[in-house]
Enzyme design. Sequence first.
Site, PDB file in Angstrom:
ATOM      1  N   SER A  45     -27.763   7.291 -10.462  1.00  0.00           N
ATOM      2  CA  SER A  45     -26.493   8.213 -10.413  1.00  0.00           C
ATOM      3  C   SER A  45     -25.993   5.997 -11.370  1.00  0.00           C
ATOM      4  O   SER A  45     -25.074   6.510 -12.273  1.00  0.00           O
ATOM      5  CB  SER A  45     -26.013   8.359  -9.488  1.00  0.00           C
ATOM      6  OG  SER A  45     -25.801   7.781  -8.034  1.00  0.00           O
ATOM      7  N   ASP A  51     -24.078   8.353  -0.756  1.00  0.00           N
ATOM      8  CA  ASP A  51     -25.350   9.679  -1.175  1.00  0.00           C
ATOM      9  C   ASP A  51     -26.411   8.775  -0.042  1.00  0.00           C
ATOM     10  O   ASP A  51     -27.261   7.796  -0.559  1.00  0.00           O
ATOM     11  CB  ASP A  51     -26.113   9.325  -2.542  1.00  0.00           C
ATOM     12  CG  ASP A  51     -26.854   9.713  -3.248  1.00  0.00           C
ATOM     13  OD1 ASP A  51     -27.363  10.581  -2.157  1.00  0.00           O
ATOM     14  OD2 ASP A  51     -27.653   9.139  -4.002  1.00  0.00           O
TER      15      ASP A  51
END
Length: 274
Positions: free
Chosen positions: A95, A159
């Site tokens: 990401s 996350d």
Amino acid sequence: MLSYQHHYHAGNHADVLKHWLLLECVQHLQKKDKPFDYIDTHAGAGCYNLRSVEARKTSEAQQGVQKLPWAELPELAYYRERVSTDLQGDRYPGSPLLVARELRRGDRAWLFELHPRAVVELERNCSRKRVCHVRKEDGFKALLSLLPNASRRALVLIDPSYEVKSDYRTVVSVAATALQKMPQTMLLIWYPVVERSRIKVLEQDVKKAGLRNAQLFELGVADDGVAGMSASGLIAINPPWTLAEKFQKLAPALSAALAPDGKPRWRHQVLVPE
């Protein structure tokens, strides 16, 4: 020090869901010229070698991104463009790297990681002076120190690995505090489905916290109760208004393509309305 390393899991079905939706959010924010900050609380290494010992041990990418029938899923064109060059070199971008590559003049990224190996790799893969800032810090605490930001526009990805089981509740409390500091933040909470009971509690916590405009996007590859991660999801607060429609259109085919038995498993739910 926690032991989780994403090198074993890069490019799996959870990454496909997470990174597709993350890039949709970036695209939405960049429809306006005004800059935004991207904040990644648990950034990992940024890029992963799919031929590494770790990746070959699990072969999760082979059942994830490398399994996708791209021609049958044209809605994934933007995501495909962002990972195709890496995949040709047997790599997969995480990401932080995916978003870092999209940053425009004025946009900034703040990437936090505590694992000693991962933070060194993250610095090498993503750091850009005055644009992409890598920090060896607790991302939960660091997020709250950055808000509100100067532009009053931010995209946050929370996350964690959930090795610490209390993280299922911490993510909600941190998100609630972040949104108190800057209510218009677009905030994504990723979660794994290993024990469904934990996800039910997570959903209830989001509702109790009153995180307005909270929607759940979940994609599965197996029925609950199997060993390992049967599904994963994102709880998005203040998501793009187009995201639900796009997800509902693609999720059946995408989940079927990733599931070994070809069965679609997906959920979209408004947890808290606007």
